[in-house]
Design a protein around this motif. Structure first.
Motif, PDB file in Angstrom:
ATOM      1  N   ARG A 172       0.604  -1.311  -0.387  1.00  0.00           N
ATOM      2  CA  ARG A 172      -0.524  -0.369  -0.273  1.00  0.00           C
ATOM      3  C   ARG A 172       1.096   1.798   0.209  1.00  0.00           C
ATOM      4  NH1 ARG A 172      -3.847  -2.616  -1.682  1.00  0.00           N
ATOM      5  NH2 ARG A 172      -4.870  -3.392  -0.535  1.00  0.00           N
ATOM      6  N   GLU A 185     -12.422  -4.108  16.299  1.00  0.00           N
ATOM      7  CA  GLU A 185     -11.681  -3.891  14.632  1.00  0.00           C
ATOM      8  C   GLU A 185     -11.800  -2.085  14.817  1.00  0.00           C
ATOM      9  OE1 GLU A 185     -14.849  -5.189  11.821  1.00  0.00           O
ATOM     10  OE2 GLU A 185     -14.607  -6.812  12.705  1.00  0.00           O
ATOM     11  N   ASN A 220      -9.805   1.035  14.155  1.00  0.00           N
ATOM     12  CA  ASN A 220      -8.571   2.078  13.254  1.00  0.00           C
ATOM     13  C   ASN A 220      -7.184   2.212  13.311  1.00  0.00           C
ATOM     14  OD1 ASN A 220     -10.756   0.970  11.389  1.00  0.00           O
ATOM     15  ND2 ASN A 220     -11.672   3.690  11.560  1.00  0.00           N
ATOM     16  N   GLU A 239      -8.081   5.383   2.919  1.00  0.00           N
ATOM     17  CA  GLU A 239      -8.518   4.483   4.506  1.00  0.00           C
ATOM     18  C   GLU A 239      -7.984   5.600   5.453  1.00  0.00           C
ATOM     19  OE1 GLU A 239     -11.182   2.787   4.959  1.00  0.00           O
ATOM     20  OE2 GLU A 239     -11.681   1.984   3.137  1.00  0.00           O
ATOM     21  N   TYR A 260      -6.647   6.033   9.500  1.00  0.00           N
ATOM     22  CA  TYR A 260      -5.782   4.522  10.864  1.00  0.00           C
ATOM     23  C   TYR A 260      -5.157   6.255  11.655  1.00  0.00           C
ATOM     24  CZ  TYR A 260      -6.553   0.586   8.246  1.00  0.00           C
ATOM     25  OH  TYR A 260      -6.896  -0.442   7.892  1.00  0.00           O
ATOM     26  N   THR A 316      -9.602  -5.426  11.503  1.00  0.00           N
ATOM     27  CA  THR A 316      -9.968  -4.322  10.833  1.00  0.00           C
ATOM     28  C   THR A 316      -9.697  -4.573   9.303  1.00  0.00           C
ATOM     29  OG1 THR A 316      -9.326  -2.865  12.348  1.00  0.00           O
ATOM     30  CG2 THR A 316      -9.289  -1.862  10.872  1.00  0.00           C
ATOM     31  N   LEU A 317      -8.220  -4.729   9.447  1.00  0.00           N
ATOM     32  CA  LEU A 317      -7.852  -5.512   7.496  1.00  0.00           C
ATOM     33  C   LEU A 317      -9.181  -6.041   6.744  1.00  0.00           C
ATOM     34  CD1 LEU A 317      -5.344  -4.882   5.392  1.00  0.00           C
ATOM     35  CD2 LEU A 317      -4.268  -7.275   6.283  1.00  0.00           C
ATOM     36  N   ARG A 340     -12.218  -6.307   7.476  1.00  0.00           N
ATOM     37  CA  ARG A 340     -13.441  -5.684   7.259  1.00  0.00           C
ATOM     38  C   ARG A 340     -12.883  -4.014   6.224  1.00  0.00           C
ATOM     39  NH1 ARG A 340     -14.893  -0.800   9.456  1.00  0.00           N
ATOM     40  NH2 ARG A 340     -12.943  -1.126  11.331  1.00  0.00           N
ATOM     41  N   ARG A 341     -11.771  -3.896   5.940  1.00  0.00           N
ATOM     42  CA  ARG A 341     -11.857  -3.014   4.976  1.00  0.00           C
ATOM     43  C   ARG A 341     -10.967  -2.892   3.473  1.00  0.00           C
ATOM     44  NH1 ARG A 341      -9.441   2.662   8.201  1.00  0.00           N
ATOM     45  NH2 ARG A 341     -11.425   3.086   8.912  1.00  0.00           N
ATOM     46  N   ASP A 342     -10.110  -4.081   4.116  1.00  0.00           N
ATOM     47  CA  ASP A 342      -9.735  -4.439   2.446  1.00  0.00           C
ATOM     48  C   ASP A 342     -10.393  -5.827   2.086  1.00  0.00           C
ATOM     49  OD1 ASP A 342      -6.881  -3.026   1.674  1.00  0.00           O
ATOM     50  OD2 ASP A 342      -7.607  -2.350   4.079  1.00  0.00           O
TER      51      ASP A 342
END
Length: 599
Positions: free
Chosen positions: A267, A312, A314, A342, A344, A378-379, A381-383
């Motif tokens: 990323r 989860e 950020n 995103e 964080y 969290t990863l 859920r987001r990615d």
């Protein structure tokens, strides 16, 4: 007794036990000289005969007094009072002010007087003189003849001086007559000995660095990595480790202390106008202990917690290099970080961490300097799990749930057995073999075996250089024997046995190798500082090329192997003996009278 060429010198050589008659017999003390063993002949010349040669026959490497002492040395009678006795003889032949002069610093008449004094040194039963006063004036001639009549005043002495010490002194004197040649010979041994120490130290340093990197993976850890199938067998979709694998491993293998799921993505990280490419790592709190991370000294610093995973959150923790580049001023904790699109919040910064070793295709070398750590939940859920790969003429959607599962075994003794069980557990659900298992403990054992082979190989190379130096010693000593043939004859004429000649030349050979060995050890001990200085110089002169080298090569430092120092020195001494035996034996085998006739 006759005109020149009538055989006077030949007769004296026969009487002096230097030559043997072609016919007839010569009895000395009732014993036929022709039947005497070589050592007995040498002993007779040293104890019973004093010979004054027409051509002086003095050793150029010795002083006046040392030339006079020579018969005492070879008869074993050189001891307390010997030096005073020889100095008195020198004074009586008129050389009291020339005691420390060498033959080349004397006139012909003075050299003749030294030869006469030498013939008197051992209180001989017979004096054999070949025109002893031919180079002297009338007054000195009368003094010499008077001295020859006063032999009964000689005093016998007790031998107490160390024979080998005397041999060593004479050997050093002979070698110093040709300093350049001796220095080059010493240089060959020096290079060989220092090569042994340096090569083994470099090999030990490389091996230690490799083992350190492997140990960084954790001796009690087992690493399971996702491997993408080859393009021929895979057209996209789910591959590699899954969350089901993670649960299965955690619930079915009892010897595990912890199980760590990891998801990695490339990323872009941004803060304000600053940005950089790095690795986004989804993990759990155990990651810090398993990977051996440490927190940097920052106020309010922490790693991820169980609550972060559960809720989860950020939150993210930065690698030290990421914090330095994106937050060069002030504390990064509490500040925002953009990962692609995103947001964080930074809650921690870890200390610098050295890279780990790469192992084949299943485990690449890991560089932690560009990492950002976030809760794995969290990863997910987001990615999500999908990766879209676009290349010219290609569009592919891959699904990968986990990049790696790292397990820690409770007991080190159970690591290898657990690894076998782990392989079988994962294989049962992955027929396409889209994973790889790495066991650092196995790698450490292999690295230690490789280290021994590497050290033996480098030691063999260094030993070859020592052998080359030994050949140099043999070559020089053989040349020395040819050059000093007359000197050998002189030593034999004043009573040296074959063993004395062997000792003389063998000692010279050993002196060369030992001096080279000691100097080589000194240079070998400087291996570490010299290598550091050389590396700094190379970075200064060729910074781009040095930065392009692998990290292992750029940072490795030699580690002295303790046993290499006595080993290298012992080999150098042995080389000196082995390669000095033949020249020494050849020198001792020379016939005394033939050696004296050599020009």
């Amino acid at each position: 007794m006759g005109p020149s060429g009538s055989g006077k010198s030949t007769l004296l050589n026969l009487l002096g036990c230097l030559d043997r008659p072609t016919s007839g017999s010569f009895l000395l003390g009732g014993v036929d000289v022709a039947r005497m063993a070589d050592d007995l002949l040498a002993e007779t010349r040293a104890t019973s005969l004093g010979i004054v040669f027409q051509s002086f026959n003095l050793l150029p490497s010795l002083t006046v007094v040392e030339n006079i002492e020579l018969p005492l040395y070879y008869s074993g009678r050189l001891g307390k009072g010997s030096r005073e006795h020889c100095e008195e003889l020198a004074k009586r032949v008129g050389l009291g002010d020339r005691l420390d002069h060498r033959p080349t610093q004397l006139s012909g008449g003075q050299q003749q007087r030294v030869a006469i004094a030498r013939s008197l040194a051992n209180d001989p039963r017979f004096i054999l003189a070949d025109e002893p006063t031919g180079n002297l004036d009338s007054k000195t001639t009368d003094d010499i003849l008077r001295l020859l009549d006063e032999l009964n005043r000689a005093i016998r002495r007790e031998a107490v001086m160390n024979h080998w010490g005397r041999t060593l002194r004479m050997s050093v004197k002979s070698l110093l007559l040709h300093p350049m040649r001796s220095g080059l010979t010493v240089l060959g041994i020096l290079i060989g000995v220092s090569s042994v120490i340096w090569l083994l130290a470099i090999g030990e340093g490389i091996s230690a660095k490799s083992q350190e990197q492997i140990a960084g993976l954790g001796a009690q850890n087992i690493i399971v990595r996702t491997i993408k199938p080859s393009s021929d067998d895979f057209e996209g979709g789910l591959y590699g480790l899954t969350r089901a694998d993670y649960r299965r491993i955690r619930e079915t293998i009892p010897t595990l202390e912890s199980v760590l799921p990891i998801r990695e993505l490339r990323r872009e990280f941004r803060h304000g106008t600053r940005r950089m490419e790095g690795r986004l790592v989804g993990c759990t709190p155990e990651y810090m202990e398993v990977v051996r991370l440490a927190l940097a000294e920052r106020p309010g610093n922490r790693f991820l917690t169980d609550l972060d995973i559960e809720e989860e959150r950020n939150y993210c923790v930065l690698a030290y290099e990421v914090a330095r580049k994106l937050f060069p001023v002030g504390n990064a904790i509490g500040k925002p970080l953009m990962v692609d699109e995103e947001f964080y919040e930074v809650v921690g910064v870890v200390a610098p961490r050295d890279p780990t070793a790469g192992v084949g295709g299943s485990l690449a070398a890991e560089d932690f300097s560009g990492d950002v750590y976030v809760p794995i939940t969290t990863l997910w859920r987001r990615d999500g799990d999908m990766e879209i790969i676009t290349k010219p003429g290609q569009f592919q959607q891959d699904v990968k749930e986990l990049s790696q599962i790292t397990v820690k075994v409770a007991e080190k003794d159970d690591v290898l057995k657990t690894a076998d069980v782990l392989r079988q557990t994962v294989e049962a659900h992955h027929p396409q073999r889209d994973f790889g298992v790495t066991v650092p403990l196995e790698l450490l054992q292999q690295a230690r075996t490789t280290q021994l082979m590497f050290i033996l190989f480098l030691g063999l190379i260094a030993a070859i250089s020592l052998v080359v130096g030994g050949i140099g010693i043999m070559n020089i000593m053989l040349a020395t024997v040819t050059e000093r043939t007359r000197e050998i004859g002189i030593r034999r004429a004043v009573g040296a046995k074959k063993t004395d000649i062997v000792q003389q030349f063998l000692t010279e050979s050993v002196v060369l190798s030992v001096v080279g060995g000691l100097l080589g050890i000194l240079i070998g001990l400087a291996c570490r500082p010299l290598s550091v200085a050389l590396r700094m110089f190379m970075f200064w002169q060729f910074p781009t090329q040095m930065e392009a080298l692998p990290e292992l090569i750029r940072t490795v430092e030699p580690i002295l192997v303790g046993w290499s120092i006595p080993l290298a020195f012992a080999i150098s001494a042995i080389v000196g003996v082995l390669f000095g035996v033949y020249p020494a034996t050849k020198a001792a085998a020379l016939d005394p009278i033939e050696a004296l006739r050599h020009e």
